[in-house]
Design a protein around this motif. Structure first.
Motif, short mmCIF file in Angstrom:
data_model
loop_
_atom_site.label_atom_id
_atom_site.label_comp_id
_atom_site.label_asym_id
_atom_site.label_seq_id
_atom_site.Cartn_x
_atom_site.Cartn_y
_atom_site.Cartn_z
N SER A 154 -9.72 64.76 -56.88
CA SER A 154 -8.49 65.05 -56.15
C SER A 154 -7.54 63.86 -56.22
O SER A 154 -7.95 62.74 -56.50
N ASP A 155 -6.26 64.11 -55.91
CA ASP A 155 -5.32 63.02 -55.69
C ASP A 155 -5.36 62.67 -54.19
O ASP A 155 -5.89 63.45 -53.39
N PRO A 156 -4.82 61.52 -53.79
CA PRO A 156 -4.94 61.10 -52.39
C PRO A 156 -4.35 62.07 -51.36
O PRO A 156 -4.94 62.28 -50.30
N SER A 157 -3.20 62.67 -51.66
CA SER A 157 -2.59 63.59 -50.70
C SER A 157 -3.45 64.82 -50.51
O SER A 157 -3.70 65.26 -49.38
N ALA A 158 -3.94 65.38 -51.61
CA ALA A 158 -4.82 66.56 -51.52
C ALA A 158 -6.15 66.19 -50.87
O ALA A 158 -6.76 67.01 -50.18
N TRP A 159 -6.60 64.94 -51.07
CA TRP A 159 -7.85 64.49 -50.46
C TRP A 159 -7.77 64.55 -48.93
O TRP A 159 -8.74 64.87 -48.26
N ALA A 160 -6.59 64.25 -48.40
CA ALA A 160 -6.40 64.35 -46.95
C ALA A 160 -6.65 65.78 -46.49
O ALA A 160 -7.29 66.01 -45.46
N ASP A 161 -6.18 66.75 -47.26
CA ASP A 161 -6.40 68.17 -46.92
C ASP A 161 -7.88 68.54 -47.06
O ASP A 161 -8.41 69.29 -46.24
N VAL A 162 -8.53 68.00 -48.10
CA VAL A 162 -9.96 68.26 -48.29
C VAL A 162 -10.75 67.74 -47.10
O VAL A 162 -11.60 68.44 -46.54
N ALA A 163 -10.47 66.49 -46.70
CA ALA A 163 -11.17 65.90 -45.55
C ALA A 163 -10.90 66.70 -44.28
O ALA A 163 -11.82 67.02 -43.52
N ASN A 164 -9.65 67.06 -44.06
CA ASN A 164 -9.28 67.81 -42.87
C ASN A 164 -10.00 69.16 -42.83
O ASN A 164 -10.54 69.57 -41.79
N ASN A 165 -10.03 69.85 -43.97
CA ASN A 165 -10.72 71.15 -44.04
C ASN A 165 -12.21 70.99 -43.78
O ASN A 165 -12.81 71.77 -43.03
N GLU A 166 -12.81 69.96 -44.37
CA GLU A 166 -14.24 69.70 -44.18
C GLU A 166 -14.55 69.42 -42.72
O GLU A 166 -15.48 69.96 -42.14
N PHE A 167 -13.74 68.55 -42.11
CA PHE A 167 -13.98 68.16 -40.72
C PHE A 167 -13.77 69.34 -39.77
O PHE A 167 -14.54 69.54 -38.83
N THR A 168 -12.73 70.13 -40.03
CA THR A 168 -12.43 71.28 -39.16
C THR A 168 -13.48 72.36 -39.30
O THR A 168 -13.98 72.89 -38.30
N THR A 169 -13.85 72.68 -40.54
CA THR A 169 -14.84 73.73 -40.80
C THR A 169 -16.18 73.41 -40.15
O THR A 169 -16.84 74.29 -39.61
#
Length: 197
Positions: free
Chosen positions: A106-121
């Motif tokens: 991933s790129d850094p901006s998309a990584w923020a979304d990946v982390a957020n999705n992982e943490f929320t899920t």
């Protein structure tokens, strides 16, 4: 003893003392470490670069933990400070072939979304990413950095957490805005749930 003798004696001992100190420094090897031109020694520049590079791994942890407590856009803005604009993040999960392709890129901006999705899920209410054993090797305008990771992901503050352990392997470059991570590879060794009895 008259004043002329005294001042002459002081001058003699001053010159002799300076010569003795210079000789002692040369014999000990300390003089070789002092720059002849008056510019800072290379060791100081290297230590400064290493301190700036090490700060990047803490910047990343702070960004990730901001996302872990629900501050997605703040975390994303911190990632922009840590990474080059074309930065890449990769993740290898426990059981992945270490020589195969990463499970996630991933790129850094998309990584923020990946982390957020992982943490929320997974229902995390907060996270804490700790870094240790930071090793840095500077080669001119680029460097490598390796950092141990211990991450706590809180599900229930009194009853359940997920623990992750691994290593970050980074390629870092010097930019006009300072040192930045160009590529970060996360290699997770463990990821497990711990619950209170």
């Amino acid at each position: 003893m008259n004043d002329n003798s005294r001042s002459g004696s002081r001058a003699y001992w001053g010159r002799t003392g300076a010569a003795l100190i210079a000789g002692a420094l040369a014999a000990s090897g300390i003089a070789a470490a002092l720059p002849a031109s008056g510019s800072p020694p290379d060791d100081l520049a290297r230590l400064k670069a290493e301190a700036e590079i090490e700060e990047l791994t803490y910047c990343y942890a702070e960004a990730t933990d901001a996302i872990g407590r629900g501050e997605l856009e703040y975390g994303r803005s911190l990632y922009k400070k840590c990474f080059t604009s074309d930065g890449v993040l990769e993740a290898y999960y426990p059981g992945d072939d270490p020589n195969g392709p990463p499970s996630l890129t991933s790129d850094p901006s998309a990584w923020a979304d990946v982390a957020n999705n992982e943490f929320t899920t997974k229902g995390y209410v907060s996270t804490q990413h700790l870094n240790a054993n930071v090793r840095i090797d500077v080669k001119g305008n680029w460097a490598t950095m390796s950092t141990y990771l211990s991450a706590t992901h809180v599900i229930d503050p009194t009853g359940a957490i997920d623990l992750a352990h691994g290593t970050y392997e980074d390629i870092v470059v010097r930019t006009p805005k300072g040192w930045k991570i160009k590529k970060r590879t996360l290699r997770l060794l463990t990821y497990m749930r711990v619950e209170s009895p």
